[in-house]
Design a protein around this motif. Structure first.
Motif, mmCIF file in Angstrom:
data_model
loop_
_atom_site.group_PDB
_atom_site.id
_atom_site.type_symbol
_atom_site.label_atom_id
_atom_site.label_comp_id
_atom_site.label_asym_id
_atom_site.label_seq_id
_atom_site.Cartn_x
_atom_site.Cartn_y
_atom_site.Cartn_z
ATOM 1 N N LEU A 23 0.831 -1.213 0.000
ATOM 2 C CA LEU A 23 0.000 0.000 0.000
ATOM 3 C C LEU A 23 0.861 1.256 0.000
ATOM 4 C CD1 LEU A 23 -2.753 -1.112 2.541
ATOM 5 C CD2 LEU A 23 -3.134 -0.544 0.127
ATOM 6 N N CYS A 24 1.945 1.248 0.781
ATOM 7 C CA CYS A 24 2.835 2.418 0.809
ATOM 8 C C CYS A 24 3.445 2.671 -0.567
ATOM 9 C CB CYS A 24 3.947 2.213 1.854
ATOM 10 S SG CYS A 24 3.425 2.421 3.573
ATOM 11 N N ARG A 25 3.915 1.623 -1.224
ATOM 12 C CA ARG A 25 4.532 1.820 -2.541
ATOM 13 C C ARG A 25 3.484 2.238 -3.569
ATOM 14 N NH1 ARG A 25 9.301 0.880 -5.464
ATOM 15 N NH2 ARG A 25 10.156 1.534 -3.445
ATOM 16 N N TRP A 26 2.289 1.633 -3.511
ATOM 17 C CA TRP A 26 1.239 2.002 -4.461
ATOM 18 C C TRP A 26 0.849 3.473 -4.290
ATOM 19 C CZ3 TRP A 26 -4.004 3.283 -3.391
ATOM 20 C CH2 TRP A 26 -4.796 3.451 -4.537
ATOM 21 N N ARG A 33 2.046 11.476 -0.364
ATOM 22 C CA ARG A 33 3.075 11.443 0.678
ATOM 23 C C ARG A 33 2.581 10.506 1.782
ATOM 24 N NH1 ARG A 33 4.026 15.898 3.495
ATOM 25 N NH2 ARG A 33 1.880 16.582 3.216
ATOM 26 N N VAL A 34 3.227 9.328 1.873
ATOM 27 C CA VAL A 34 2.732 8.268 2.740
ATOM 28 C C VAL A 34 3.845 7.795 3.664
ATOM 29 C CG1 VAL A 34 3.245 6.521 0.976
ATOM 30 C CG2 VAL A 34 1.587 5.997 2.781
ATOM 31 N N ALA A 35 3.466 7.357 4.859
ATOM 32 C CA ALA A 35 4.426 6.818 5.819
ATOM 33 C C ALA A 35 3.833 5.587 6.489
ATOM 34 C CB ALA A 35 4.775 7.864 6.879
ATOM 35 N N PRO A 36 4.685 4.615 6.878
ATOM 36 C CA PRO A 36 4.222 3.454 7.643
ATOM 37 C C PRO A 36 4.275 3.744 9.136
ATOM 38 C CG PRO A 36 6.521 3.162 7.092
ATOM 39 C CD PRO A 36 6.112 4.504 6.520
ATOM 40 N N PHE A 37 3.553 2.934 9.905
ATOM 41 C CA PHE A 37 3.557 3.088 11.358
ATOM 42 C C PHE A 37 3.205 1.758 11.997
ATOM 43 C CE2 PHE A 37 1.125 3.876 15.306
ATOM 44 C CZ PHE A 37 2.076 4.570 16.047
ATOM 45 N N LYS A 38 3.944 1.372 13.024
ATOM 46 C CA LYS A 38 3.587 0.227 13.856
ATOM 47 C C LYS A 38 3.846 0.627 15.295
ATOM 48 C CE LYS A 38 3.760 -4.744 14.314
ATOM 49 N NZ LYS A 38 3.888 -5.978 13.553
ATOM 50 N N ALA A 39 2.781 0.765 16.057
ATOM 51 C CA ALA A 39 2.895 1.308 17.402
ATOM 52 C C ALA A 39 3.806 0.456 18.268
ATOM 53 C CB ALA A 39 1.507 1.408 18.043
ATOM 54 N N VAL A 130 -0.169 4.521 6.841
ATOM 55 C CA VAL A 130 -0.652 3.143 6.807
ATOM 56 C C VAL A 130 -0.096 2.441 8.040
ATOM 57 C CG1 VAL A 130 -0.827 0.998 5.504
ATOM 58 C CG2 VAL A 130 -0.655 3.185 4.285
ATOM 59 N N CYS A 131 -0.975 2.124 8.976
ATOM 60 C CA CYS A 131 -0.572 1.515 10.238
ATOM 61 C C CYS A 131 -0.662 -0.006 10.126
ATOM 62 C CB CYS A 131 -1.462 1.986 11.377
ATOM 63 S SG CYS A 131 -1.588 3.785 11.530
ATOM 64 N N LEU A 459 9.464 -4.411 -4.238
ATOM 65 C CA LEU A 459 8.471 -3.481 -3.698
ATOM 66 C C LEU A 459 7.483 -3.060 -4.781
ATOM 67 C CD1 LEU A 459 10.827 -1.333 -1.443
ATOM 68 C CD2 LEU A 459 9.020 -2.869 -0.649
ATOM 69 N N ASP A 460 7.979 -2.850 -5.987
ATOM 70 C CA ASP A 460 7.069 -2.537 -7.094
ATOM 71 C C ASP A 460 6.136 -3.713 -7.386
ATOM 72 O OD1 ASP A 460 7.683 0.121 -7.730
ATOM 73 O OD2 ASP A 460 9.431 -0.461 -8.905
ATOM 74 N N ALA A 461 6.652 -4.936 -7.252
ATOM 75 C CA ALA A 461 5.805 -6.115 -7.471
ATOM 76 C C ALA A 461 4.682 -6.166 -6.438
ATOM 77 C CB ALA A 461 6.650 -7.385 -7.423
ATOM 78 N N LEU A 462 4.977 -5.800 -5.183
ATOM 79 C CA LEU A 462 3.930 -5.743 -4.158
ATOM 80 C C LEU A 462 2.881 -4.697 -4.517
ATOM 81 C CD1 LEU A 462 5.915 -5.993 -0.794
ATOM 82 C CD2 LEU A 462 4.524 -7.754 -1.875
ATOM 83 N N ALA A 463 3.349 -3.542 -4.958
ATOM 84 C CA ALA A 463 2.412 -2.485 -5.335
ATOM 85 C C ALA A 463 1.542 -2.917 -6.517
ATOM 86 C CB ALA A 463 3.170 -1.208 -5.679
ATOM 87 N N ASP A 464 2.118 -3.651 -7.452
ATOM 88 C CA ASP A 464 1.343 -4.166 -8.584
ATOM 89 C C ASP A 464 0.238 -5.106 -8.104
ATOM 90 O OD1 ASP A 464 2.963 -2.744 -10.309
ATOM 91 O OD2 ASP A 464 4.227 -4.465 -10.824
ATOM 92 N N LEU A 465 0.549 -5.958 -7.130
ATOM 93 C CA LEU A 465 -0.465 -6.854 -6.579
ATOM 94 C C LEU A 465 -1.597 -6.068 -5.929
ATOM 95 C CD1 LEU A 465 1.756 -9.623 -4.940
ATOM 96 C CD2 LEU A 465 0.262 -9.900 -6.925
#
Length: 496
Positions: A23-26, A33-39, A130-131, A459-465
């Motif tokens: 999701l972040c790469r897509w 402008r996107v960032a990941p987060f894991k509390a 994206v958490c 990472l691009d392959a993940l975004a394609d999925l």
């Protein structure tokens, strides 16, 4: 747009990390402008940011997917298990304490506030956050103190996607059961499901999808097919598997055996070795599995003294010593390097005091209370090397010892505390050439393999999925507007 959402899972290793990265790469490819987060993350696979903070390696990978530098706010709380009962608590990148489950409760309110402050800073800086959840949101025995799943979603008003791994079996039961075990207030935030790792004919799945929608009143927002996308940094040894080797490139295959220690850490160090065509990497737990290896690797460990005792209990110490005596290559990284030393004095991690090491390198180790967190750079084999360090053990090599990065070398045995060194292409190829020569193998590394380019392609392959198989329009609406009102409550046992 401005928004956030939480990707939860029915189990650990359901696919939360890679779907978050996808999701972040897509989104980044769309100019968001996107960032990941894991509390809160429990992992022995960690990374050091540019300003010296330790975070989960998965969040560093997700930041790379987003095209940004990782920061401590992306994983404000990291738990690093040192035994079955105790973990080191790392807060905003720095160690806070070693605690058991009961002791951790004393910190919970403080840590919840820190996690929410980190999320707030990210939401102020980025369009979308994206958490990623931790484990399962239906761990009802832990719900009262939860700060990573529904506790976070409730506090921050996040819509939740629940991911289930169909390859494990029982995906419909696990998706329904996860929802049914939640309170009405938590269920109100669960806006949809994603099924991961599906193999087979899609039409065979449709009756189950229809029934799940009918029973829960929630949509299935996509079915991701099974896809081998190697090189994605897993969080713990539950997802640890032999890295996928690329097709051979001329000559013979080079075989690498990595000892799978009970508290193995930063095992992603060997992913870059497996990125070389013709290099086959496998994890081993017995002496016989080392027999045909051209290179034996002792990886990092969160419990060096304990894992060294495990090594001896299995007879692996004798097998490694025989290799060294015969001039066959052995490499120790961080905790593995410490095991190869003559002595280990540890009053910090294990409290064992003075312990005899394997004695294969002219060095001694003493554990310091302050953790070393650094991003060193150097030169080896005439090639530049950039890496990162995470350790309490300080290694002192003999004055006349042959240096190797920050560590040393004795004959066919190497040791270093630098993680990520093999991601440097020129150095990796030079090291493998010497290993092959010592092992008597006709192996020549490919001249043009870029580990960074391979990771970007994955990472691009993940975004394609994500783009092809998820309802991305619906996911964007959820991130921006939150869960739709009026989602029905599903009591336990409703299907009957």
């Amino acid at each position: 747009m401005r928004g956030a959402l939480l990707v939860a899972g029915t189990t650990s290793d359901a696919g939360k990390s890679v779907i978050t990265a996808g999701l972040c790469r897509w989104l980044a490819r769309r100019g968001v402008r996107v960032a990941p987060f894991k509390a809160q993350n429990m992992s022995l696979n960690s990374f050091v940011t540019a300003d010296g903070a330790e975070i989960g390696r998965a969040q560093a990978m997700q930041a790379a997917a987003a095209g940004i530098e990782p920061s401590a706010d992306m994983n404000p709380i990291l738990l690093k298990p040192g035994s079955d009962r105790r973990s080191q608590v790392v807060v905003l990148g720095k160690p806070l304490a070693d605690v058991d489950a009961v002791g951790y409760g004393a910190y919970r309110d403080r840590l919840r506030a820190i996690a929410l402050e980190s999320l707030g800073r990210l939401r102020a800086e980025y369009d979308v956050v994206v958490c990623e959840g931790a484990g399962s949101p239906a761990e009802i025995n832990l719900r009262a103190g939860d700060i990573a799943n529904m506790g976070l979603a409730r506090a921050a008003g996040l819509p939740v996607l629940v991911v289930g791994d169909i390859d494990r079996g029982g995906v419909f039961a696990s998706l329904f059961g996860t929802l049914a075990l939640l309170s009405a207030e938590d269920q109100a935030l669960v806006a949809g499901f994603v099924i991961n790792k599906f193999r087979g004919a899609p039409e065979l799945l449709e009756p189950g999808l229809d029934m799940l929608r009918s029973l829960t009143g929630r949509p299935v927002l996509g079915v991701l097919p099974w896809a081998d996308v190697p090189g994605m940094d897993v969080e713990d040894s539950l997802g640890l598997a032999d890295p996928v080797a690329l097709a051979p490139y001329g000559g013979q295959t080079l075989r690498v055996a990595v000892v799978r220690l009970p508290r193995v850490s930063n095992f992603t160090d060997v992913d870059a070795l497996a990125s070389e065509p013709g290099v086959v990497v496998r994890y081993v737990t017995s002496p016989g599995e080392l027999d045909d290896a051209d290179l034996a690797v002792l990886p990092g460990s969160r419990a060096t003294v304990s894992d060294l005792a495990w090594l001896r209990g299995r007879g692996l110490d004798l097998a490694i010593a025989e290799r060294a005596k015969a001039g066959r290559p052995v490499l120790g990284v961080c905790g593995g390097y410490q095991m190869l030393a003559r002595t280990i004095r540890d009053e910090v991690e294990s409290g064992a005091g003075l312990v005899e090491g394997l004695g294969l390198l002219p060095a001694d180790v003493e554990f310091a209370r302050e953790k070393t967190l650094a991003r060193p750079e150097g030169v080896a084999y005439g090639r530049p090397v950039a890496a990162y360090e995470i350790h309490h053990g300080l290694v002192t090599r003999d004055p006349g010892a042959e240096p190797f990065l920050d560590g040393c070398r004795e004959g066919s045995v190497w040791g270093t505390t630098w993680h990520g060194a093999f991601e440097n292409d020129g150095f990796r190829r030079a090291f493998l050439r010497e290993v092959a020569a010592l092992a008597g193998r006709d192996f020549t590394p490919a001249p043009d393999v870029s580990f960074r380019a391979l990771r970007e392609a994955r990472l691009d392959a993940l975004a394609d999925l994500v783009e092809r198989h998820l309802d991305t329009a619906a996911i964007l609406r959820l991130a921006e507007s939150g869960p739709p009102p009026g989602l029905p409550f599903v009591p336990p046992g409703a299907p009957a």
